[in-house]
Design a protein around this motif. Structure first.
Motif, PDB file in Angstrom:
ATOM      1  N   ALA A 162      56.922 -31.653   6.127  1.00  0.00           N
ATOM      2  CA  ALA A 162      56.334 -30.387   5.700  1.00  0.00           C
ATOM      3  C   ALA A 162      55.137 -29.994   6.560  1.00  0.00           C
ATOM      4  O   ALA A 162      54.426 -29.041   6.237  1.00  0.00           O
ATOM      5  N   PHE A 163      54.903 -30.745   7.651  1.00  0.00           N
ATOM      6  CA  PHE A 163      53.801 -30.510   8.580  1.00  0.00           C
ATOM      7  C   PHE A 163      52.451 -30.694   7.890  1.00  0.00           C
ATOM      8  O   PHE A 163      51.461 -30.036   8.212  1.00  0.00           O
ATOM      9  N   ALA A 164      52.418 -31.617   6.920  1.00  0.00           N
ATOM     10  CA  ALA A 164      51.189 -31.983   6.226  1.00  0.00           C
ATOM     11  C   ALA A 164      50.763 -33.366   6.684  1.00  0.00           C
ATOM     12  O   ALA A 164      51.606 -34.192   7.051  1.00  0.00           O
ATOM     13  N   PRO A 165      49.460 -33.657   6.715  1.00  0.00           N
ATOM     14  CA  PRO A 165      48.995 -34.957   7.207  1.00  0.00           C
ATOM     15  C   PRO A 165      49.585 -36.126   6.419  1.00  0.00           C
ATOM     16  O   PRO A 165      49.703 -36.057   5.192  1.00  0.00           O
ATOM     17  N   ASP A 166      49.954 -37.170   7.112  1.00  0.00           N
ATOM     18  CA  ASP A 166      50.376 -38.420   6.496  1.00  0.00           C
ATOM     19  C   ASP A 166      49.233 -39.405   6.683  1.00  0.00           C
ATOM     20  O   ASP A 166      49.062 -39.974   7.753  1.00  0.00           O
ATOM     21  N   GLY A 167      48.422 -39.583   5.652  1.00  0.00           N
ATOM     22  CA  GLY A 167      47.231 -40.410   5.753  1.00  0.00           C
ATOM     23  C   GLY A 167      45.969 -39.568   5.718  1.00  0.00           C
ATOM     24  O   GLY A 167      46.005 -38.331   5.680  1.00  0.00           O
ATOM     25  N   LEU A 168      44.847 -40.243   5.761  1.00  0.00           N
ATOM     26  CA  LEU A 168      43.551 -39.580   5.658  1.00  0.00           C
ATOM     27  C   LEU A 168      43.308 -38.622   6.820  1.00  0.00           C
ATOM     28  O   LEU A 168      43.506 -38.960   7.981  1.00  0.00           O
ATOM     29  N   LEU A 169      42.869 -37.426   6.483  1.00  0.00           N
ATOM     30  CA  LEU A 169      42.417 -36.463   7.484  1.00  0.00           C
ATOM     31  C   LEU A 169      41.268 -35.667   6.890  1.00  0.00           C
ATOM     32  O   LEU A 169      41.423 -34.996   5.870  1.00  0.00           O
ATOM     33  N   ILE A 170      40.091 -35.785   7.496  1.00  0.00           N
ATOM     34  CA  ILE A 170      38.910 -35.020   7.110  1.00  0.00           C
ATOM     35  C   ILE A 170      38.507 -34.160   8.304  1.00  0.00           C
ATOM     36  O   ILE A 170      38.348 -34.669   9.417  1.00  0.00           O
ATOM     37  N   VAL A 171      38.366 -32.873   8.090  1.00  0.00           N
ATOM     38  CA  VAL A 171      37.978 -31.942   9.150  1.00  0.00           C
ATOM     39  C   VAL A 171      36.803 -31.114   8.665  1.00  0.00           C
ATOM     40  O   VAL A 171      36.906 -30.416   7.644  1.00  0.00           O
ATOM     41  N   ASN A 172      35.684 -31.225   9.378  1.00  0.00           N
ATOM     42  CA  ASN A 172      34.464 -30.484   9.037  1.00  0.00           C
ATOM     43  C   ASN A 172      34.055 -30.723   7.584  1.00  0.00           C
ATOM     44  O   ASN A 172      33.676 -29.792   6.869  1.00  0.00           O
TER      45      ASN A 172
END
Length: 256
Positions: A103-113
């Motif tokens: 679904a083009f969603a992160p697999d795992g932790l992703l923090i942006v700004n």
């Protein structure tokens, strides 16, 4: 050719057994060296093994390069996201980041700004974290309290104590994207097809290929077809190793 034979205790017996059917790496050749400015350098390396392993690696001081994570949330333009986001933002260097699902969603932790985009996976232990000052840290047990940006990777190739993070050879050879740390230096690299076990061995056995004494920690990121690398040298020349599959997020480095 430069060679190195360092004392290697953790996993040595298992490694010897796993590599009996293949020649162990004998050394490396530095094929080309480039200036990234601000004391940063880019190396094109060839490791000599049963199969040749090629590596493009940037070595960046944290004191003169700040890091960030850039998002490519839509599929449009995602095939060239590493190059295009680097150019648009004025980054000196960029590599592909974490994994994503269908679904083009992160697999795992992703923090942006400071915003949580993807949830942390409990079965993955390693992550790249970046504080508010752009200081990047790679750890097998990351502290997220001060993280303005973060992305998980898997597996950890070199644990935080400098030990081998891969315990067995699966002989699955793909292109790899790796982010590593040695003291105050960050190493961002991509490779030709190599197994994770052999890559972990190369990092521990030949840190002098990157002009460091030891690799403290190294983390495997999204690789194979997503592997991508972009650099803009101090003279303006661009070096690119393109992906053949989309990327959703990009780790970028800027001269302070």
């Amino acid at each position: 050719m430069k060679t190195s034979r360092r004392r290697f205790i953790i996993g040595f017996g298992a490694m010897t057994a796993a590599l009996t059917t293949r020649a162990r790496p004998q050394g490396y050749i530095t094929e080309q060296t480039y200036d990234l400015g601000a004391q940063g350098a880019l190396y094109k390396l060839r490791f000599e093994a049963g199969d040749i392993v090629r590596c493009t690696a940037a070595v960046l001081p944290r004191s003169s390069f700040r890091a960030t994570i850039l998002e490519q949330p839509g599929r449009a333009g995602s095939l060239t996201a590493v190059r295009d986001l680097a150019r648009k933002s004025g980054a000196r260097l960029a590599i592909n980041g974490g994994r994503f699902n269908g679904a083009f969603a992160p697999d795992g932790l992703l923090i942006v700004n400071g915003k949580l985009i993807g949830k942390k996976r409990a079965d993955w232990n390693g992550a790249l974290t970046i504080d508010g000052g752009g200081r990047a840290t790679i750890s097998a047990s990351p502290d997220l309290r001060a993280a303005q940006y973060a992305v998980q990777g898997y597996p950890t190739l070199v644990d935080s104590n400098g030990a081998m993070g891969i315990k067995r050879e699966d002989r699955e050879r793909f292109r790899r994207t790796v982010i590593a740390q040695s003291g105050d230096l960050i190493i961002a690299m991509v490779t030709s097809a190599v197994s994770l076990y052999e890559l972990a061995y190369l990092l521990i056995e030949f840190p002098d290929a990157f002009f460091v004494h030891a690799i403290d920690t190294a983390l495997n990121l999204s690789g194979a077809a997503t592997t991508a690398f972009y650099a803009k040298l101090s003279d303006g020349t661009e070096i690119e190793e393109p992906a053949s599959w989309p990327n959703r997020d990009v780790i970028a480095f800027f001269v302070r």
